[in-house]
Design an enzyme around this catalytic site. Structure first.
Site: not given
Length: 284
Positions: A55-56, A155
């Site tokens: 993931k990035l 987030h």
């Protein structure tokens, strides 16, 4: 065949990958050595080419296109999911006045140089350059302790900042949506280009199946998700998942690819990322 896989401990990633790494689906002869890291650590690992699959942020992807190709499954895109720029509530009027007056001496805590959040901040406030890189979960406390004037949050902190007496200055996701009409691309799953096309397509297929399993069995991974979540309240965890995991996580489709292509075209035009020649995506 064992492949190294990196993703964040955030609920959206653990929701997506639970079925894959716990063999709730047929992994077709593949196994995975998993590492959990915050988004900026994953970005840095990608820069060094340390992982087979990771993931990035899409911003970081611009710097590793020669090494990695983007999978069609597993990405985080959507409407109403962008990063927020926040400040202390009692300082809100002063700070907003300074921004309108283009007084960019304000210091801003960011979750990493190569995050998509920082890219969007640069588009909206190009002269806001006094930045301090922090782990995303430390930004709220840095604001409260007045170590910074502004904080760029991502987030689960989107759901907790108001409880800490903090104020939203701007939703950079909404800013992007009004500017482009596209969903906001936040992060994707990439795979090393040195792996065969067959393996790349197999991994893409498995991640898609893992997401589909998670949607069909929403509580299946609850213990795994809770184990790694910063915010332990179950309602908050699933609110986070619902925000970041959607149809684009199953497959980008035409709309998802348009959003990503728009992001890269705009970033290249403004010299925010290097130019590139490679196709962004794994062959379908």
């Amino acid at each position: 065949m064992k492949l190294t896989l990196g993703f964040s401990p955030c609920p959206n990633d653990t929701f997506i990958f639970d079925a894959l790494i716990h063999h709730k689906i047929d992994t077709e002869g593949l196994s995975f050595e998993v590492s959990f890291d915050d988004v900026e650590t994953l970005n840095q690992k990608a820069m060094r080419g340390e992982l087979d699959i990771t993931k990035l942020s899409f911003h970081a992807f611009a710097y590793v296109i020669e090494k990695y190709a983007l999978l069609h499954a597993g990405s985080a895109l959507g409407f109403g999911v962008g990063p927020l720029l926040i400040c202390k509530k009692e300082k809100a009027a002063t700070i907003e006045a300074q921004l309108k007056a283009e007084n960019y001496e304000l210091s801003t805590g960011i979750p990493g140089k190569y995050t998509t959040a920082n890219f969007l901040l640069g588009v909206a406030y190009p002269n806001l350059t006094h930045k301090k890189e922090l782990v995303f979960s430390e930004i709220e406390d840095a604001l409260i302790n007045e170590q910074i004037d502004l904080g760029l949050i991502i987030h689960e902190n989107r759901f907790t900042y108001q409880d800490k007496g903090l104020h939203k200055v701007i939703d950079l996701g909404s800013y992007w949506e009004q500017l482009t009409g596209c969903a906001i691309p936040l992060g994707g799953i990439v795979i090393n280009r040195n792996l065969s096309t067959e393996v790349q397509q197999k991994v893409n297929r498995l991640i898609r199946k893992s997401v589909e399993f998670a949607f069909a069995n929403r509580k299946s991974g609850i213990d795994f998700i809770r184990q790694h979540a910063q915010e332990m309240d179950e309602a908050v965890m699933y609110k986070h998942i619902e925000l970041y995991v959607n149809k684009y996580s199953i497959d980008l489709g035409q709309e998802g690819r348009k959003a990503i292509d728009t992001l890269f075209a705009m970033a290249t035009k403004h010299n925010l990322i290097p130019s590139f020649e490679q196709d962004l995506y794994v062959p379908s």
